[in-house]
Every structure is written in C-alpha cells, then in structure tokens.
Design an enzyme around this catalytic site. Structure first.
Site, short mmCIF file in Angstrom:
data_model
loop_
_atom_site.label_atom_id
_atom_site.label_comp_id
_atom_site.label_asym_id
_atom_site.label_seq_id
_atom_site.Cartn_x
_atom_site.Cartn_y
_atom_site.Cartn_z
N HIS A 17 0.84 -1.20 0.00
CA HIS A 17 0.00 0.00 0.00
C HIS A 17 0.87 1.25 0.00
O HIS A 17 1.91 1.27 0.66
CB HIS A 17 -0.92 0.02 1.21
CG HIS A 17 -1.68 -1.25 1.40
ND1 HIS A 17 -2.52 -1.78 0.46
CD2 HIS A 17 -1.69 -2.12 2.43
CE1 HIS A 17 -3.03 -2.91 0.91
NE2 HIS A 17 -2.54 -3.15 2.09
N HIS A 92 3.43 -7.47 1.84
CA HIS A 92 2.82 -8.41 2.76
C HIS A 92 1.89 -9.38 2.05
O HIS A 92 1.37 -9.09 0.98
CB HIS A 92 2.06 -7.67 3.87
CG HIS A 92 1.03 -6.71 3.35
ND1 HIS A 92 1.33 -5.43 2.95
CD2 HIS A 92 -0.30 -6.84 3.16
CE1 HIS A 92 0.23 -4.81 2.55
NE2 HIS A 92 -0.78 -5.66 2.67
N ARG A 112 -1.23 -4.64 -6.27
CA ARG A 112 -1.02 -6.08 -6.34
C ARG A 112 0.25 -6.35 -7.14
O ARG A 112 0.38 -5.93 -8.28
CB ARG A 112 -2.24 -6.75 -6.99
CG ARG A 112 -2.28 -8.25 -6.84
CD ARG A 112 -3.53 -8.83 -7.51
NE ARG A 112 -4.74 -8.39 -6.86
CZ ARG A 112 -5.72 -7.73 -7.48
NH1 ARG A 112 -5.61 -7.42 -8.76
NH2 ARG A 112 -6.79 -7.38 -6.83
#
Length: 254
Positions: A17, A92, A112
């Site tokens: 993110h 992550h 992604r």
C-alpha cells in the site's frame, strides 16, 4: 478507520500500500497503514512480512517477472494472538489458514504485485500494479515497533487489547469500536446492556461516555488515540469478508 475480518482459505496476493503522499498525488485518495491481529491459525500457517534482506529495484522487478519474489520475502509463522503492524510500503501476504482482524486507514488503494496466476470474474488474469509497487515498496526487512501498553498506535488509529472485565470512556474526541475476539460477556453503556459473543463488533459514537465490559472475554478496542498527527475524518466501515486494502512509503517515482 476500517475494520475487517479476513478468513483466508488460500494465500492472498503479494501486495503493498502507498503512503498518503504518494496516494494523494497518484490516486486522489489517502494511502494505507494497517495492523493485523491473528484470531485463528491452522497448523503451519504463516504470512509474509517485508523482505529477508535489502534488495535492489532491479532485483525486485526481475523476481516479479520470473515468479521468484517469495524467495526473498520474510515468512513469519504465526499463532492466535500475534500482532503485526503493517506500515505503508511494507510488502505483505496473508497466508492460507489464517483468520485475521485487520484495522486500517479507510482507503481502497492496493498495489497487487503477484497473484499466483489467478483469474478474475471475467476469466482474465487479475490486474497487477508492478510499476507503482516498485515506486512505493520498502525493499528491506520490516521493523516492528514498540507501542508500549497499546497493541498498535499511529496517527490514524490506536488499538488496545483487554482480557476479562474492563471499563473505559468514549470522549468527544473519538468513537470506539469494540471487537470481541474470544468468549462472551456484556457491554454496559448509558442505560443499555448488550450481550457480547465472539465475532461481534460494536460501535460507540464519540461522546458516549463511560462504558464497561464484563465477562470471560477478550476484546479489541480501536479508536482515534493519543498518537496525534494529521487529522482525518472519523469514518468507520466494518467488513466481515475477505476483501483487502493496502498502503506505501514516500519514494520518488513518476
């Protein structure tokens, strides 16, 4: 603030993110910092959290291309009760067999990086965001911080954990979101008593005053806490599904 209960039947995608700075400049919305509380873990279940070592941008791109990125990610074996703080920019993955409570900024920006060749509803490979991920990812080991008496704390949220009976005060400064992670009990707030059981999440509006939880239970208490920092609207959304969100770091790119 966004609270999710994630039940991962399969490994979720490798993702990252962006920070507020990058997301506001490139996506027109805030980035995402989040934290995970492991509620249940199948034997051998784990997750990926940052890298094992520092890697270059070139190695990152090459490993995404040839499908070897997992080889340099840091795998963590987890159990119920473990807590991880995922700052913006931390690569992550939530692994199969985990049930996780995720507390995050209210943002829908996820980059992604790798998706194991999975297809979307249209039968096509799901979209990747490799170039943006290269811009925002912290390409080194993740560092866990010491939050003292809190499970986690940042300018966007603070999370406390309680076992058994406890009391608190919901001031005008913030709402409180109480997630029951184990057991049963009751919540008294004002003149109302609410029975509690595992999986329930209750929202106490700002200014609700004194509240008391009683019983043999474990409760996560999320609120806008004392960490300070930039002010954002106090918005709360609660999802009980597998949808995920993301965040990132301030790297110069694009």
């Amino acid at each position: 603030m966004l609270i999710k209960l994630i039940d991962a039947k399969k490994d979720l995608s490798i993702q990252v993110h962006p920070s507020d700075t990058y997301a506001l400049a490139h996506e027109g919305q805030y980035g995402k910092t989040e934290m995970w509380i492991v509620l249940d873990a199948a034997p051998g279940a784990g997750l990926y959290y940052g890298f094992e070592r520092e890697i270059s941008r070139e190695e990152f791109a090459r490993r995404v291309e040839d499908g070897t990125l997992e080889e340099v990610l840091h795998r963590v074996a987890v159990k119920a009760g473990d807590v991880l703080f995922i700052e913006a920019g931390t690569l992550h993955v939530i692994g199969a067999g985990l049930v996780i409570a995720e507390i995050q900024q209210n943002s829908n920006v996820t980059y992604r990086v790798y998706d194991y060749g999975r297809l979307g509803p249209d039968g096509q490979p799901r979209q990747l965001h490799v170039e943006k991920a290269l811009c925002v990812a912290n390409r080194g080991p993740a560092v866990q911080r010491d939050f003292g008496a809190h499970l986690g704390s940042c300018p966007y949220f603070t999370v406390d954990g309680h076992t058994g009976s406890f009391a608190g005060r919901c001031t005008r400064e913030s709402f409180h979101a109480l997630l029951v992670t184990e057991g049963r009990g009751t919540l008294d707030c004002g003149k109302k008593r609410t029975p509690l059981e595992r999986g329930m999440c209750l929202f106490l509006p700002a200014g609700s005053g004194l509240y008391q939880v009683a019983g043999d239970c474990r409760v996560m208490d999320a609120y806008r806490g004392p960490c300070g920092g930039q002010r954002y609207p106090n918005r709360l959304h609660i999802h009980q599904d597998g949808r995920r969100g993301d965040s990132g770091h301030d790297h110069q790119c694009g």
